[in-house]
Write a protein that holds these residues in place. Structure first.
Motif, PDB file in Angstrom:
ATOM      1  N   HIS A 181       0.830  -1.215   0.000  1.00  0.00           N
ATOM      2  CA  HIS A 181       0.000   0.000   0.000  1.00  0.00           C
ATOM      3  C   HIS A 181       0.864   1.264   0.000  1.00  0.00           C
ATOM      4  CE1 HIS A 181      -3.375  -2.653   0.838  1.00  0.00           C
ATOM      5  NE2 HIS A 181      -2.696  -3.154   1.839  1.00  0.00           N
ATOM      6  N   PHE A 182       1.948   1.220  -0.747  1.00  0.00           N
ATOM      7  CA  PHE A 182       2.876   2.339  -0.698  1.00  0.00           C
ATOM      8  C   PHE A 182       2.278   3.619  -1.294  1.00  0.00           C
ATOM      9  CE2 PHE A 182       6.656  -0.720  -0.564  1.00  0.00           C
ATOM     10  CZ  PHE A 182       6.708  -0.620   0.810  1.00  0.00           C
ATOM     11  N   ASN A 183       1.435   3.463  -2.290  1.00  0.00           N
ATOM     12  CA  ASN A 183       0.833   4.654  -2.883  1.00  0.00           C
ATOM     13  C   ASN A 183       0.003   5.406  -1.850  1.00  0.00           C
ATOM     14  OD1 ASN A 183       0.332   6.496  -4.862  1.00  0.00           O
ATOM     15  ND2 ASN A 183      -1.260   5.321  -5.877  1.00  0.00           N
ATOM     16  N   ASP A 184      -0.832   4.679  -1.104  1.00  0.00           N
ATOM     17  CA  ASP A 184      -1.637   5.291  -0.047  1.00  0.00           C
ATOM     18  C   ASP A 184      -0.747   5.887   1.036  1.00  0.00           C
ATOM     19  OD1 ASP A 184      -4.176   2.678  -0.183  1.00  0.00           O
ATOM     20  OD2 ASP A 184      -3.951   4.523  -1.335  1.00  0.00           O
ATOM     21  N   MET A 185       0.337   5.205   1.363  1.00  0.00           N
ATOM     22  CA  MET A 185       1.253   5.701   2.381  1.00  0.00           C
ATOM     23  C   MET A 185       1.816   7.060   1.986  1.00  0.00           C
ATOM     24  SD  MET A 185       4.899   4.080   3.662  1.00  0.00           S
ATOM     25  CE  MET A 185       5.759   4.648   2.191  1.00  0.00           C
ATOM     26  N   LEU A 186       2.272   7.174   0.743  1.00  0.00           N
ATOM     27  CA  LEU A 186       2.867   8.430   0.298  1.00  0.00           C
ATOM     28  C   LEU A 186       1.839   9.554   0.249  1.00  0.00           C
ATOM     29  CD1 LEU A 186       5.209   7.134  -2.547  1.00  0.00           C
ATOM     30  CD2 LEU A 186       5.813   7.747  -0.202  1.00  0.00           C
TER      31      LEU A 186
END
Length: 325
Positions: A181-186
């Protein structure tokens, strides 16, 4: 597998590879850019064909395809799966409307795909074909065209983007993005410097620059720890002496300084959590040119896992923190 089946699979691989290279030649790719293509030179891949249920008139199944890097064996491989029974249900055939990538994600979540296979999917290689009659020229031509065109477009995009702050990498395989879920994290952290640093690490990961990736991820981990501490400070945390969280914090902190800060209130990590954090920095420091490629990649995967854990376990609490009245 009998000899006839093995020969048939090898013939399929050879013909598909020929179409792939033919499409690469079509774009007149310069030699120094060929490294961005997944099946050129001495690179070996593993092709996976998965038979699944198809709830449409005229067909009782269709086949999902993707390729992974084959780092274990110095040869191309072709493996087949039949999940037509497991996928003959409304959850798979009706609810999933996102296309082939989401179908594969469903199979992964159900534990039907081996972790090693699904974690190394080559971007652009995901493809589907109705029925089982796919060992034909038109199939190989269409799949190779979509595959190479995707890699060419991504290469062009990377060359054309002038801004130093890169967008979330489009070259990561869907499974990788879903997992962390790196996109949401960023988007949640919304820090342009952290976004730029983290995406440079993903770029290094995608290009198998494991040393650069690991070192960068260690810096990202420290940066994320700083952001978490800053959130508490800006939310009004003060100790009993009314000092902010950065009281006594060095101007050039090391990883040890961050761990010491996390020991204290309001985070107050346990000894087990501290050991976990220290192990991440030890992994970062262990990646050097003496490691094998597989070892280096595994180290980067562990660091990415660690950053994901930090985001899930500590970041949200820092954002929602409210000081006691």
């Amino acid at each position: 597998m009998d000899g006839n089946e093995e020969n048939k699979n090898q013939s399929f691989i050879d013909k598909l590879h020929k179409e792939y290279l033919k499409r690469v030649d079509y774009f007149n790719v310069p030699e120094d850019e060929l490294t961005r293509y997944s099946w050129v030179g001495n690179k070996k891949i593993k092709i996976c064909a998965i038979k699944v249920f198809y709830d449409e008139p005229g067909y009782d199944c269709y086949t999902l395809f993707f390729a992974t890097k084959n780092n274990k064996n110095n040869s191309d491989e072709f493996i087949k799966f039949d999940f037509s029974k497991e996928t003959e249900n409304p959850e798979f055939s009706h609810k999933i409307r996102g296309g082939t990538k989401y179908k594969l994600s469903w199979l992964k979540n159900k534990g039907l795909l081996d972790e090693e296979i699904e974690n190394d999917v080559i971007p652009g290689s995901i493809f589907s074909w109705p029925g089982e009659n796919w060992n034909v020229d038109i199939f190989r031509e269409r799949w190779s065209k979509e595959w190479v065109d995707y890699e060419y477009d991504i290469t062009q995009k990377a060359e054309e983007i002038p801004t130093p702050i890169q967008p979330f990498p489009q070259t990561r395989q869907r499974f990788f993005v879903d997992r962390y879920h790196f996109n949401d994290m960023l988007e949640d952290i919304d820090d342009s410097q952290f976004t730029d640093e983290f995406n440079q690490c993903l770029f290094a990961y995608e290009n198998e620059k494991w040393f650069l990736c690991a070192v960068g991820l260690g810096s990202c981990l420290e940066h994320l720890m700083y952001i978490i501490l800053k959130n508490y400070d800006e939310k009004g945390y003060r100790d009993k002496q009314n000092n902010g969280i950065f009281k006594g914090f060095p101007k050039a902190p090391t990883s040890r300084d961050y761990v010491l800060a996390f020991r204290k209130n309001p985070i107050n990590i346990s000894m087990r959590q501290e050991s976990f954090i220290n192990s991440l920095f030890m992994i970062r420091n262990s990646v050097d040119h003496h490691n094998t490629g597989k070892t280096q990649k595994n180290a980067c995967d562990l660091l990415l896992d660690g950053i994901s854990d930090f985001y899930n376990d500590y970041y949200e609490k820092s954002v929602l923190y409210k000081p006691d009245k």
